[in-house]
Design an enzyme around this catalytic site. Structure first.
Site, mmCIF file in Angstrom:
data_model
loop_
_atom_site.group_PDB
_atom_site.id
_atom_site.type_symbol
_atom_site.label_atom_id
_atom_site.label_comp_id
_atom_site.label_asym_id
_atom_site.label_seq_id
_atom_site.Cartn_x
_atom_site.Cartn_y
_atom_site.Cartn_z
ATOM 1 N N GLU A 119 13.370 -47.067 -18.246
ATOM 2 C CA GLU A 119 14.297 -48.207 -18.244
ATOM 3 C C GLU A 119 13.615 -49.477 -18.766
ATOM 4 O O GLU A 119 14.120 -50.581 -18.563
ATOM 5 C CB GLU A 119 14.852 -48.462 -16.830
ATOM 6 C CG GLU A 119 15.637 -47.327 -16.216
ATOM 7 C CD GLU A 119 17.000 -47.065 -16.847
ATOM 8 O OE1 GLU A 119 17.356 -47.774 -17.814
ATOM 9 O OE2 GLU A 119 17.690 -46.136 -16.390
ATOM 10 N N HIS A 142 14.895 -51.581 -10.172
ATOM 11 C CA HIS A 142 16.012 -50.644 -10.285
ATOM 12 C C HIS A 142 15.811 -49.547 -9.258
ATOM 13 O O HIS A 142 14.713 -48.996 -9.145
ATOM 14 C CB HIS A 142 16.059 -50.051 -11.708
ATOM 15 C CG HIS A 142 16.925 -48.840 -11.794
ATOM 16 N ND1 HIS A 142 18.242 -48.846 -11.433
ATOM 17 C CD2 HIS A 142 16.639 -47.560 -12.148
ATOM 18 C CE1 HIS A 142 18.742 -47.629 -11.574
ATOM 19 N NE2 HIS A 142 17.782 -46.828 -12.004
ATOM 20 N N HIS A 144 18.147 -46.491 -6.453
ATOM 21 C CA HIS A 144 19.351 -45.681 -6.251
ATOM 22 C C HIS A 144 19.795 -45.734 -4.787
ATOM 23 O O HIS A 144 19.678 -44.728 -4.072
ATOM 24 C CB HIS A 144 19.073 -44.223 -6.650
ATOM 25 C CG HIS A 144 18.592 -44.016 -8.062
ATOM 26 N ND1 HIS A 144 17.951 -42.861 -8.486
ATOM 27 C CD2 HIS A 144 18.688 -44.815 -9.150
ATOM 28 C CE1 HIS A 144 17.674 -42.956 -9.775
ATOM 29 N NE2 HIS A 144 18.090 -44.142 -10.210
ATOM 30 N N HIS A 215 25.143 -44.691 -10.656
ATOM 31 C CA HIS A 215 23.720 -44.556 -10.953
ATOM 32 C C HIS A 215 22.855 -45.322 -9.945
ATOM 33 O O HIS A 215 22.055 -44.714 -9.249
ATOM 34 C CB HIS A 215 23.448 -45.024 -12.399
ATOM 35 C CG HIS A 215 22.007 -44.935 -12.807
ATOM 36 N ND1 HIS A 215 21.582 -45.037 -14.103
ATOM 37 C CD2 HIS A 215 20.873 -44.752 -12.078
ATOM 38 C CE1 HIS A 215 20.275 -44.922 -14.162
ATOM 39 N NE2 HIS A 215 19.817 -44.749 -12.938
#
Ligand code: 2HA
Ligand code: ZN
Length: 270
Positions: A119, A142, A144, A215
């Site tokens: 990413e 980032h 989840h 996501h």
């Protein structure tokens, strides 16, 4: 072996914070296998010794022209590396990179040639955007978070600010500590430049945290702890909502008057 962290105590502390947050992400069950990534701008901790360090990789593409990143340094989690391993051995599972003067390439300088996260296009584009607008934010994260991802699986929660208002109303802390709410980015291929662009467009609407449909979330903050705390707070609200639903009722949420009083008292945006 000598580590770059021995050259700068401030850099060592910043990478220590990344490792601590990586442990939280794993502990919370938000970081299965290699899921999630963290990138922090460490340019302010870089001294002359570090500036003179040679590259240990060929020049690699930043996936776009990043004019504001010229000569900047970042610590990045490695691609395919586990968050739980980053927690224990940050310099084995992440690396320090330098953005080259052409603003389109970077090189790895330490400690090992660990390729940065898939990413990276999103993270670097976001840091380029942040510096360009004079922001002091240094961290992008980032992850989840299970409950927030689950909530992104229905269209009704993907309408602008529906989730923001719902999550704020579950417990007073959420608006207090995540006062800009939760932006929504429709599903796009992980690691794509399209996802990076959509993320910036949504952050520019004045969000610090955005939900990537089906996501995960992408959060920015002054430092990695602040970015983590905002996601943690939003996810706490999501858990309260789900627990209420599991007990068989739709939670009432704080009233409009209670929200207004909170915003007034703590000087939060309306
Ligand atoms: O880096 O979570 O979205 C692993 C991911 C990609
Ligand atoms: Zn992901």
């Amino acid at each position: 072996m000598q580590s770059i962290l021995d050259s700068s105590l401030a850099l060592k502390a910043a990478v220590g914070d990344v490792a601590e947050v990586a442990g939280y992400l794993w502990g919370k069950g938000w970081a299965e296998r290699n899921g999630g990534n963290i990138v922090i701008n460490v340019t302010e901790f870089v001294n002359d010794d570090i500036r003179q360090m040679h590259a240990i990789s060929a020049p690699l593409s930043t996936s776009g022209y990043m004019p504001h990143l010229k000569g900047s340094y970042f610590f990045c989690k490695g691609t395919n590396r586990r968050m739980r391993d980053l927690a224990r051995w940050p310099m084995e599972n992440g690396s320090v990179i330098r953005i080259l003067d052409d603003c389109e390439h970077y090189e790895i300088i330490a400690d090992k040639a660990v390729m940065p996260t898939s990413e990276l296009p999103s993270h670097l584009a976001v840091h380029n955007y942040l510096i360009g607008k004079g922001s002091t934010y240094k961290a992008s994260l980032h992850t989840h978070p299970t409950e927030l991802v689950a909530m992104s699986h229905t269209n009704k929660f993907l309408e602008k600010d529906v989730l923001t208002k719902l999550l704020w109303s579950m417990i007073p802390e959420t608006k207090a500590f995540c006062p800009r709410g939760l932006g929504i980015v429709p599903y796009m291929l992980p690691g794509s430049v399209e996802l990076a662009n959509a993320t910036i467009k949504t952050l520019a609407e004045n969000y610090d945290v955005v939900l990537w449909e089906k996501h995960g979330v992408f959060a920015i903050g002054e430092d990695v702890m602040q970015a983590f705390d905002m996601v943690d707070t939003l996810c706490k609200s999501a858990c309260i909502y789900m627990d209420a639903r599991m007990m068989g009722f739709e939670p009432d949420g704080m009233t409009v008057e209670q929200m207004a009083e909170l915003s007034e008292t703590f000087h939060l945006p309306k």
